[in-house]
Structures are given as structure tokens and as C-alpha cells.
Design an enzyme around this catalytic site. Structure first.
Site, PDB file in Angstrom:
ATOM      1  N   HIS A  75       3.376   0.823  -1.968  1.00 13.97           N
ATOM      2  CA  HIS A  75       2.470  -0.331  -1.983  1.00 13.97           C
ATOM      3  C   HIS A  75       1.032   0.069  -1.620  1.00 13.97           C
ATOM      4  O   HIS A  75       0.111  -0.080  -2.414  1.00 13.97           O
ATOM      5  CB  HIS A  75       2.970  -1.394  -1.006  1.00 13.97           C
ATOM      6  CG  HIS A  75       4.343  -1.894  -1.315  1.00 13.97           C
ATOM      7  ND1 HIS A  75       4.639  -2.600  -2.451  1.00 13.97           N
ATOM      8  CD2 HIS A  75       5.517  -1.767  -0.643  1.00 13.97           C
ATOM      9  CE1 HIS A  75       5.924  -2.912  -2.469  1.00 13.97           C
ATOM     10  NE2 HIS A  75       6.483  -2.417  -1.390  1.00 13.97           N
ATOM     11  N   ASP A 120      -1.976  -0.958   9.114  1.00 15.11           N
ATOM     12  CA  ASP A 120      -0.924  -1.239  10.110  1.00 15.11           C
ATOM     13  C   ASP A 120       0.176  -0.182   9.970  1.00 15.11           C
ATOM     14  O   ASP A 120       1.269  -0.456   9.515  1.00 15.11           O
ATOM     15  CB  ASP A 120      -0.363  -2.652   9.926  1.00 15.11           C
ATOM     16  CG  ASP A 120       0.202  -2.900   8.537  1.00 15.11           C
ATOM     17  OD1 ASP A 120      -0.185  -2.186   7.592  1.00 15.11           O
ATOM     18  OD2 ASP A 120       1.062  -3.794   8.407  1.00 15.11           O
TER      19      ASP A 120
HETATM   20 CA   LIG Z   1       0.245  -1.682   5.333  1.00 19.99          CA
END
Ligand SMILES: [Ca+2]
Length: 319
Positions: A253, A11
Site C-alpha cells: 500500500h 505510522d
Molecule cells: Ca501507513
């Protein structure tokens, strides 16, 4: 050893106002790594709307000189929920990215995932760095998907506690929060799953010095300078969120998922039993086997942070 075939389900926000850039860094890291053969990207709703994510993914591949990598448009919304609760938990407004996907692009990500793993059963690793909606739809489309995918490595959970977030408090688990039903479907699918949670990913950071290093090591094509600028902008955004850090930083992340695939020895994993708390939108460790316990997964419990940091910077600088 031949390169590991992977698909990245993502995303990407890439610095759209209000959105993080770690998906973009993860994609760049994958493309910079000869150990990985990136078969394509599937885009899912999350950091930004799926249409905007699609366009940003295409733009990124163009910038990295890899427009040949296919991008497939995926789910526009979580399986059951809208996104309002997500932005409430994060205390922020929804990202304002409105680029949208080009007209006429079909949302075929789940179907494409099924076709790919069916064509190469047991070979393809899926790096899932967004909410799991597309992957859940693939599982639902093809009951054999779970057994045909080699492994699904997911940025999700928080195995060892709130994480070392430098005084910012616990980082919510965005991907499970957005679509807990999808996480539930994927974890119960029987696929081999590894999770890397915010407790580990929040330990891997870039500072303004790292951004300057990326700019200084630009190989002449402008990519390093561009990445450095994006990292700086992201650090600025994260710092505005309020922290007392002596040196501002941002957290990597999603790139840690790719590191786990290309250099598994840099993380330590434990077999755990987990359940998805559908009410709270969280992945939680189950105390013991029970009716709601999903199959065992492997979850990251420690990370060689200095080695991961150096690997990411070196690979990005070489782009
Ligand atoms: Ca992501």
C-alpha cells in the site's frame, strides 16, 4: 534535475505483532531513490501507538545506515475518536507493540512540518502514509501551510471500486477510518492533494518468491535479508487472515505513494470531487458539486503494476 525534497508522515509498524510493514518498505524505497531528498519523518498514531512507531522508525533508519534523517514524534490519537472502532472494522486486536518513545521526546511533528514548508515554500512534497492527524494539526497551526506545501500525496480512498484483493474482499481504507476529521481538514485546506487508494495499492504485491529474491540480492550488509524476512513474516500474517490465494502475497500500500512521487508516469490520475464521510470514516466520490464537496483532488485510477513491482524490488535490493 535536483532531488525532490520530501517529508514522510508515517505510522510504521515494521512487523510488530499485528502490524503491517508497508510503511517501512516505503521509507526504505524513498531512501534508496536518488530522485528524492528525504528531509525527515514525522510519526503518527495508526498501525501502532505513536511512541512505538517513533522507536521503530529510528531503528529502521539505523539499520538502513541513515541515522542522520530526523524523526519527529506526532499525534498520539486521532483528532476526535479513539481507536477501538478501527480494530472492530478490521476484525483484529490492536497491535501489541509497547516499545514507546524514549522519555523526554517532545511531540513536535506538526510544528516541524510548518517550519519546514515555511522555510522552503512551494518546494516540499509530503508523502502522507498514515492517518492524517499530524498534517491536519499543521494545517490548523498555520493557515498558510496548504499554500506553502508543494503537494500532499496521500494513501487514502478507493476511487475505482472495491479493488482486486485476490478474494479477500474489499480492503478498508485504514488511514481515513482512523481519523476522518483529520482527512476532512486536509482535503478542505486548499492544498494540492493526490490520493492513491486501496483499489490501486492492493494490486501491487510481493510474494514469497520476491522475499527470496530480496534475500538473494542482499548486497552484503544484511538489509536485503532483513527486508526479505520481514516480507515473509507479513505474508504469513496476511495469509492467516484467510484467503484462497494460490500463491500467498502481501500488498504494498504505502510504497505506491513514494513511487507516485518519484515516477509519476507509472500511475494514471483523474481529477475528482470527494467528500469525507465522517460517520463511516471513508473518502467517497461526490456525485457533483455541492455544499459538502471539497476542492478537486487528483486520485489514482490505474497503475502500471509490473513496472511498479520491478522498480520497488530493484530499489530495495540495492540498499
Ligand atoms: Ca501507513
Amino acid at each position: 534535475m535536483s532531488a525532490v525534497p520530501i517529508i514522510i508522515d508515517t505510522d510504521p509498524g515494521l512487523g510488530e505483532p499485528g502490524s503491517v510493514i508497508d510503511d517501512g518498505l516505503a521509507i526504505a524505497l524513498a531512501l534508496a531513490s536518488p530522485e528524492l531528498d528525504v528531509l525527515g519523518l514525522t510519526v503518527v498514531n495508526g498501525n501502532v501507538g505513536v511512541g512505538t512507531g517513533y522507536t521503530l522508525a529510528r531503528d529502521l533508519l539505523e539499520r538502513l545506515g541513515r541515522p542522520d534523517v530526523p524523526v519527529h514524534l506526532g499525534a498520539a490519537a486521532p483528532l476526535r475518536q479513539d481507536m477501538a472502532h478501527v480494530w472492530r472494522v478490521f476484525g483484529s486486536a490492536a497491535p501489541t507493540g509497547t516499545a514507546g518513545a524514549p522519555v523526554g521526546i517532545a511531540a513536535d511533528a506538526a510544528q516541524w512540518l510548518v517550519e519546514q514548508v515555511s522555510a522552503r515554500p512551494g518546494e516540499i512534497t509530503l508523502a502522507a502514509i498514515g492517518p492524517l492527524t499530524n498534517v491536519a494539526e499543521a494545517v490548523r497551526l498555520d493557515p498558510g501551510f496548504a499554500s506553502k506545501v508543494n503537494e500532499i500525496v496521500v494513501m487514502a480512498g478507493n476511487a475505482t471500486g472495491p479493488g482486486d484483493t485476490g478474494g479477500r474482499g474489499a480492503v478498508p481504507d485504514f488511514n481515513v477510518l482512523v481519523d476522518p476529521e483529520a482527512a476532512d481538514v486536509v482535503l478542505r485546506s486548499g492544498a494540492k492533494v493526490r490520493t492513491i487508494g486501496v483499489d490501486q495499492t492492493s494490486r501491487v504485491r510481493l510474494t514469497r518468491r520476491d522475499a527470496a529474491s530480496l534475500r538473494a540480492r542482499d548486497s552484503g550488509n544484511g538489509v536485503g535479508a532483513w527486508l526479505g524476512d520481514r516480507v515473509d513474516a507479513w505474508i504469513g500474517q496476511e495469509s492467516r487472515a484467510g484467503s484462497s490465494d494460490s500463491e500467498p502475497f502481501c500488498m504494498l500500500h504505502d510504497p505506491l505513494v513514494l513511487v507516485t512521487i518519484l515516477r509519476p508516469e507509472l500511475g494514471r490520475f483523474a481529477e475528482v470531487e470527494v467528500v469525507v464521510d465522517l460517520e463511516q470514516g471513508r473518502l467517497v466520490l461526490a456525485a457533483g458539486a455541492g455544499a459538502d464537496t471539497v476542492a478537486s483532488i487528483a486520485t489514482a485510477v490505474d497503475t502500471d503494476v509490473p513496472a511498479v513491482h520491478a522498480l520497488i524490488l530493484d530499489r530495495l535490493a540495492a540498499l
